[in-house]
Scaffold this motif. Structure first.
Motif, mmCIF file in Angstrom:
data_model
loop_
_atom_site.group_PDB
_atom_site.id
_atom_site.type_symbol
_atom_site.label_atom_id
_atom_site.label_comp_id
_atom_site.label_asym_id
_atom_site.label_seq_id
_atom_site.Cartn_x
_atom_site.Cartn_y
_atom_site.Cartn_z
ATOM 1 N N ARG A 218 -23.269 57.641 57.214
ATOM 2 C CA ARG A 218 -21.903 57.275 57.176
ATOM 3 C C ARG A 218 -21.554 56.037 57.895
ATOM 4 O O ARG A 218 -20.424 55.544 57.669
ATOM 5 N N LEU A 219 -22.441 55.636 58.764
ATOM 6 C CA LEU A 219 -21.929 54.525 59.529
ATOM 7 C C LEU A 219 -23.038 53.394 59.753
ATOM 8 O O LEU A 219 -24.371 53.977 59.376
ATOM 9 N N ALA A 220 -22.849 52.366 60.231
ATOM 10 C CA ALA A 220 -23.771 51.216 60.474
ATOM 11 C C ALA A 220 -24.310 51.398 61.762
ATOM 12 O O ALA A 220 -23.442 51.588 62.710
ATOM 13 N N PRO A 221 -25.448 50.877 62.010
ATOM 14 C CA PRO A 221 -26.516 50.710 61.010
ATOM 15 C C PRO A 221 -27.107 51.870 60.369
ATOM 16 O O PRO A 221 -27.221 52.924 60.728
ATOM 17 N N ALA A 222 -27.456 51.591 59.044
ATOM 18 C CA ALA A 222 -28.154 52.517 58.223
ATOM 19 C C ALA A 222 -29.432 51.962 57.787
ATOM 20 O O ALA A 222 -29.196 50.759 57.237
ATOM 21 N N LEU A 223 -30.712 52.512 57.639
ATOM 22 C CA LEU A 223 -31.882 51.871 57.168
ATOM 23 C C LEU A 223 -32.303 52.625 55.964
ATOM 24 O O LEU A 223 -32.563 53.858 55.989
ATOM 25 N N ARG A 224 -32.744 51.943 54.887
ATOM 26 C CA ARG A 224 -33.388 52.314 54.004
ATOM 27 C C ARG A 224 -34.708 51.888 53.933
ATOM 28 O O ARG A 224 -35.285 51.007 54.139
ATOM 29 N N LEU A 225 -35.556 53.159 53.919
ATOM 30 C CA LEU A 225 -36.972 52.959 54.260
ATOM 31 C C LEU A 225 -37.624 52.299 53.011
ATOM 32 O O LEU A 225 -37.178 52.476 51.702
ATOM 33 N N PRO A 226 -38.673 51.728 52.993
ATOM 34 C CA PRO A 226 -39.575 51.296 51.908
ATOM 35 C C PRO A 226 -39.640 52.257 50.649
ATOM 36 O O PRO A 226 -39.506 52.010 49.526
ATOM 37 N N GLU A 227 -39.636 53.647 50.855
ATOM 38 C CA GLU A 227 -39.799 54.501 49.879
ATOM 39 C C GLU A 227 -38.534 54.866 49.272
ATOM 40 O O GLU A 227 -38.534 55.695 48.415
ATOM 41 N N GLY A 228 -37.397 54.256 49.786
ATOM 42 C CA GLY A 228 -36.069 54.501 49.286
ATOM 43 C C GLY A 228 -35.243 55.612 49.974
ATOM 44 O O GLY A 228 -33.985 55.423 50.041
ATOM 45 N N GLN A 229 -35.786 56.440 50.927
ATOM 46 C CA GLN A 229 -34.777 57.232 51.535
ATOM 47 C C GLN A 229 -34.131 56.362 52.734
ATOM 48 O O GLN A 229 -34.389 55.650 53.412
ATOM 49 N N VAL A 230 -32.918 56.867 52.967
ATOM 50 C CA VAL A 230 -31.926 56.220 53.839
ATOM 51 C C VAL A 230 -31.835 57.412 55.166
ATOM 52 O O VAL A 230 -31.641 58.419 54.975
ATOM 53 N N ILE A 231 -31.741 56.798 56.230
ATOM 54 C CA ILE A 231 -31.669 57.135 57.613
ATOM 55 C C ILE A 231 -30.467 56.738 58.291
ATOM 56 O O ILE A 231 -30.308 55.480 57.976
ATOM 57 N N GLY A 232 -29.726 57.360 59.175
ATOM 58 C CA GLY A 232 -28.773 56.810 59.889
ATOM 59 C C GLY A 232 -29.213 56.820 61.398
ATOM 60 O O GLY A 232 -30.190 57.582 61.661
ATOM 61 N N GLU A 233 -28.385 56.253 62.247
ATOM 62 C CA GLU A 233 -28.291 56.843 63.716
ATOM 63 C C GLU A 233 -29.494 55.894 64.311
ATOM 64 O O GLU A 233 -30.594 55.908 64.083
ATOM 65 N N THR A 234 -29.061 55.235 65.186
ATOM 66 C CA THR A 234 -30.211 54.083 66.067
ATOM 67 C C THR A 234 -31.018 54.811 66.743
ATOM 68 O O THR A 234 -32.377 54.284 66.727
ATOM 69 N N LEU A 235 -31.025 56.002 67.252
ATOM 70 C CA LEU A 235 -31.928 56.801 67.918
ATOM 71 C C LEU A 235 -32.961 57.240 66.714
ATOM 72 O O LEU A 235 -34.205 56.866 67.124
#
Length: 290
Positions: free
Chosen positions: A53-70
């Motif tokens: 829901r917030l930046a930064p958000a990371l899309r992994l090479p497999e396509g899954q998205v994760i949020g939260e810098t920790l």
């Protein structure tokens, strides 16, 4: 597909800075996608990075998205041990995670009064007792790390780690708002402002459109306290170089620095260089050859 990182405006998005610094210092390739805060553009971007829901958000090479810098920090540490995202020593690593977690969850008074703004520096922001209490706690944590774990090197644990990513926006707030800290903390702030990765982030941010008025404060200003950029000016060609130092493409935009005119493949390449020439090794290497 490689990593993709959704970020907000570089000048203002402190959490985005934290996420990106881990890639930059870890020498992990990532494609950044910026959305302008408080605009439909940012809403659109985060829609592409659901369920974050917030930046930064990371899309992994497999396509899954994760949020939260920790979560991003732990993911990169697990997938890229060679990047040394956390300190190598187990005790130092535990303390670094503790410090990052406290930064992640705390220091609300400092955050609210001193929003990160890398485009301006204030001479006095009139910090209240709650802000000063946050500063005292931050100095305590920084001193703990430096005293016990910084055997060699200028960072919190000697070598750069994710803890430094989490506290980089704090250092920027201290510098940008002229907050009162002791000599040890001031030295760490200077280290952060001089960090080539931080300088690159700030330089690109200065090219990203007009100021965000939500971050405007009616406080007296002063020059940005980081390293003073070399003097340049936009100009017409021709240039010494025929290809852009970053992309290798033919040059179309130009700047003058010293006795020479230098060319770039687009306005962004030129303007980020104008903002801080010494932040860009590819450009400075080209300059040194002439």
């Amino acid at each position: 597909m490689g990593y993709q990182l959704a970020i907000g405006d570089r000048s203002y998005s402190s959490w985005s800075l934290r996420g990106w610094l881990m890639f930059a210092h870890g020498k992990i390739e990532v494609e950044t996608k910026m959305g302008r805060l408080y605009s439909p553009d940012f809403t659109r971007l985060m829609g592409e990075f659901a369920p974050a829901r917030l930046a930064p958000a990371l899309r992994l090479p497999e396509g899954q998205v994760i949020g939260e810098t920790l979560a991003i920090a732990e993911t990169l540490a697990e997938r890229h041990p060679e990047a040394q995202i956390w300190p190598a020593d187990a005790t130092a690593r535990a303390v670094a995670r503790f410090m990052a977690a406290e930064m992640h969850a705390g220091f609300g008074a400092l955050r609210n009064h001193c929003a990160m703004n890398l485009r301006i520096a204030y001479a006095d922001c009139a910090p209240g007792p709650e802000v000063l209490a946050d500063l005292a706690r931050i100095e305590e944590l920084w001193s703990l790390a430096r005293r016990n774990f910084a055997v060699a090197g200028p960072w919190l644990f000697g070598r750069w780690s994710a803890a430094d990513a989490f506290y980089a926006p704090v250092a920027a707030r201290i510098a940008g708002h002229n907050l009162p800290v002791g000599r040890e903390a001031a030295a760490y702030v200077e280290t952060t402002l001089a960090d080539p990765a931080f300088r690159q982030w700030r330089a690109v941010g200065l090219t990203e459109g007009p100021d965000q008025q939500a971050y405007r404060r009616d406080w007296p200003t002063r020059p940005w306290p980081g390293p003073t950029p070399l003097e340049t000016e936009a100009c017409d060609g021709p240039s010494v170089n025929a290809s852009c130092p970053y992309s290798g493409k033919p040059v179309t935009h130009f700047l003058r620095m010293g006795p020479h005119v230098w060319g770039f493949c687009n306005a962004t390449c030129r303007d980020k260089t104008r903002a801080d020439p010494e932040a860009w090794p590819a450009f400075m290497d080209m300059v040194k050859k002439h």
